[in-house]
Write a protein that holds these residues in place. Structure first.
Motif, PDB file in Angstrom:
ATOM      1  N   GLY A 252       0.816  -1.213   0.000  1.00 37.09           N
ATOM      2  CA  GLY A 252       0.000   0.000   0.000  1.00 37.09           C
ATOM      3  C   GLY A 252       0.846   1.259   0.000  1.00 37.09           C
ATOM      4  N   SER A 253       0.171   2.411   0.108  1.00 35.48           N
ATOM      5  CA  SER A 253       0.841   3.710   0.013  1.00 35.48           C
ATOM      6  C   SER A 253       0.597   4.539   1.264  1.00 35.48           C
ATOM      7  N   ILE A 254       1.630   5.224   1.689  1.00 35.43           N
ATOM      8  CA  ILE A 254       1.521   6.271   2.700  1.00 35.43           C
ATOM      9  C   ILE A 254       1.988   7.564   2.044  1.00 35.43           C
ATOM     10  N   VAL A 255       1.101   8.535   1.986  1.00 37.32           N
ATOM     11  CA  VAL A 255       1.468   9.842   1.448  1.00 37.32           C
ATOM     12  C   VAL A 255       1.703  10.761   2.636  1.00 37.32           C
ATOM     13  N   SER A 256       2.945  11.192   2.785  1.00 35.66           N
ATOM     14  CA  SER A 256       3.348  12.000   3.939  1.00 35.66           C
ATOM     15  C   SER A 256       3.281  13.469   3.567  1.00 35.66           C
ATOM     16  N   ILE A 257       2.453  14.208   4.319  1.00 35.23           N
ATOM     17  CA  ILE A 257       2.268  15.623   3.973  1.00 35.23           C
ATOM     18  C   ILE A 257       2.536  16.566   5.142  1.00 35.23           C
ATOM     19  N   GLY A 258       2.856  16.038   6.337  1.00 40.39           N
ATOM     20  CA  GLY A 258       3.066  16.929   7.467  1.00 40.39           C
ATOM     21  C   GLY A 258       3.687  16.224   8.644  1.00 40.39           C
ATOM     22  N   ALA A 273       9.651  -4.137   5.205  1.00 38.01           N
ATOM     23  CA  ALA A 273       9.017  -5.429   5.429  1.00 38.01           C
ATOM     24  C   ALA A 273       7.683  -5.556   4.703  1.00 38.01           C
ATOM     25  N   ARG A 274       6.939  -4.454   4.597  1.00 35.87           N
ATOM     26  CA  ARG A 274       5.614  -4.504   3.986  1.00 35.87           C
ATOM     27  C   ARG A 274       5.604  -3.921   2.568  1.00 35.87           C
ATOM     28  N   ALA A 275       6.787  -3.629   2.035  1.00 38.52           N
ATOM     29  CA  ALA A 275       6.899  -3.110   0.661  1.00 38.52           C
ATOM     30  C   ALA A 275       5.989  -1.899   0.459  1.00 38.52           C
ATOM     31  N   ILE A 276       6.018  -0.997   1.430  1.00 41.47           N
ATOM     32  CA  ILE A 276       5.156   0.185   1.403  1.00 41.47           C
ATOM     33  C   ILE A 276       5.760   1.261   0.513  1.00 41.47           C
ATOM     34  N   ARG A 277       4.909   1.932  -0.229  1.00 44.91           N
ATOM     35  CA  ARG A 277       5.321   3.122  -0.975  1.00 44.91           C
ATOM     36  C   ARG A 277       5.139   4.325  -0.053  1.00 44.91           C
ATOM     37  N   LEU A 278       6.229   4.912   0.399  1.00 49.33           N
ATOM     38  CA  LEU A 278       6.194   6.101   1.248  1.00 49.33           C
ATOM     39  C   LEU A 278       6.526   7.295   0.375  1.00 49.33           C
TER      40      LEU A 278
END
Length: 334
Positions: A252-258, A273-278
């Motif tokens: 999944g994706s985490i979009v970091s904005i703040g 480990a979770r192949a996350i899109r940061l």
């Protein structure tokens, strides 16, 4: 004209009103008679001299709306009296972000919009839907556009996907509105039962009071049958990011904005480990702003304004933002 400036070394408070000659537009520019401006968390950092910008005599705030009062040579497609909002990054016209595109940010590296008149490049004066008030339109340039970027460009949100939103500030409340029109399932975190009820009334499918349920990432897992969310729009920063790692699905994706949640440091193990899109994003381009406004107008969305302060009470608007008790956006009428 009257403007508000920051004087960080002043003994009687950092915000001061000053008067300047009304500006004239150069070639390719317009003068906007500002009618309203809104605040973002970033504005507290600027005021506190924690943003990395020179704040002495800076006119603050990036987000404002008004009407065109004067037009410079060569400007086409705009007329005096047109209602517009200014672009956060006036030099980011379209395409991917670049160092050059983000070199000038209103109310940070260059003067902002807490003034009666502001000069903008014509392409950065963005018309907004006619049914919106100036106060509503003033909330669009940063918070709304950041939410739009997060869910259309950084992670194009598809109908049926699950998104986790954090808090009840301007970005997250607008993200809830956008997620609903995109057909997504929304799990929304907030800090009180009252705010959770308001978010549910706005269409959040599930709400979590993170002050009562500290392991909110575990609750997200339960609500998604152990899979996790497709997207987390992350506003907390180090204080919440590792829980977001556990709340998002594998891939999944985490979009970091703040980074309103504070805290120090993160462990990247969860990302690996979770192949996350940061993905980190910074507001959006003028082209994105036009696209977002078309969607807002089509669905007749109205930004949520918590309170409007008169120009002379700008310091009170900052104080309420610092207290964290608002829901949606705080606006200053000019």
């Amino acid at each position: 004209m009257k403007a508000c400036q920051i004087s960080p070394r002043a003994a009687d408070g950092a915000l001061h009103f000053v008067e300047f000659p009304r500006p004239e537009p150069g070639a390719g520019e317009v003068v906007v008679r500002m009618r309203a401006a809104s605040l973002n968390y970033r504005d507290l950092l600027v005021l506190d001299n924690m943003y990395g910008a020179t704040t002495e005599r800076l006119i603050p705030l990036s987000d404002g709306a008004g009407e065109i009062a004067a037009i410079g040579e060569g400007v086409k497609g705009l007329r005096i009296g047109d209602r517009v909002a200014g672009a956060f990054y006036p030099d980011w016209i379209s395409g991917p972000i670049s160092a050059q595109a983000r070199a000038r940010g209103l109310g940070g590296s260059v003067d902002g919009v807490l003034a009666e008149h502001v000069v903008l490049p014509a392409h950065a004066a963005i018309p907004f839907p006619a049914y919106l008030t100036f106060e509503e339109a003033a909330t669009l340039p940063c918070a709304a556009l950041t939410a739009w970027n997060a869910m259309t460009a950084a992670h194009p949100l598809r109908a049926g996907e699950t998104v986790v939103l954090q808090g009840s500030g301007g970005v997250s409340v607008m993200a809830l509105q956008f997620a609903r029109l995109m057909g997504a399932r929304v799990i929304h975190l907030s800090s009180s039962p009252a705010k959770c009820r308001r978010l549910a009334d706005m269409g959040a499918d599930e709400t979590i009071d993170y002050t009562a349920e500290l392991d909110w990432d575990r609750r997200v897992g339960e609500l998604t049958n152990g899979n996790g969310a497709d997207l987390v729009v992350e506003v907390g920063g180090p204080g919440t990011l590792e829980r977001s790692f556990r709340a998002v699905r594998v891939g999944g994706s985490i979009v970091s904005i703040g980074f309103v949640g504070g805290g120090d440091g993160i462990n990247p193990r969860g990302v690996i480990a979770r192949a996350i899109r940061l993905i980190g994003i910074s507001v959006g381009s003028c082209a994105m702003f036009h696209e977002m406004n078309r969607a807002i107008g089509l669905h007749r969305l109205r930004p949520v304004v918590d309170e409007v302060f008169p120009f002379e009470r700008a310091a009170d608007a900052y104080a309420k933002l610092r207290s964290g008790g608002h829901f949606g956006k705080l606006v200053i009428s000019i």
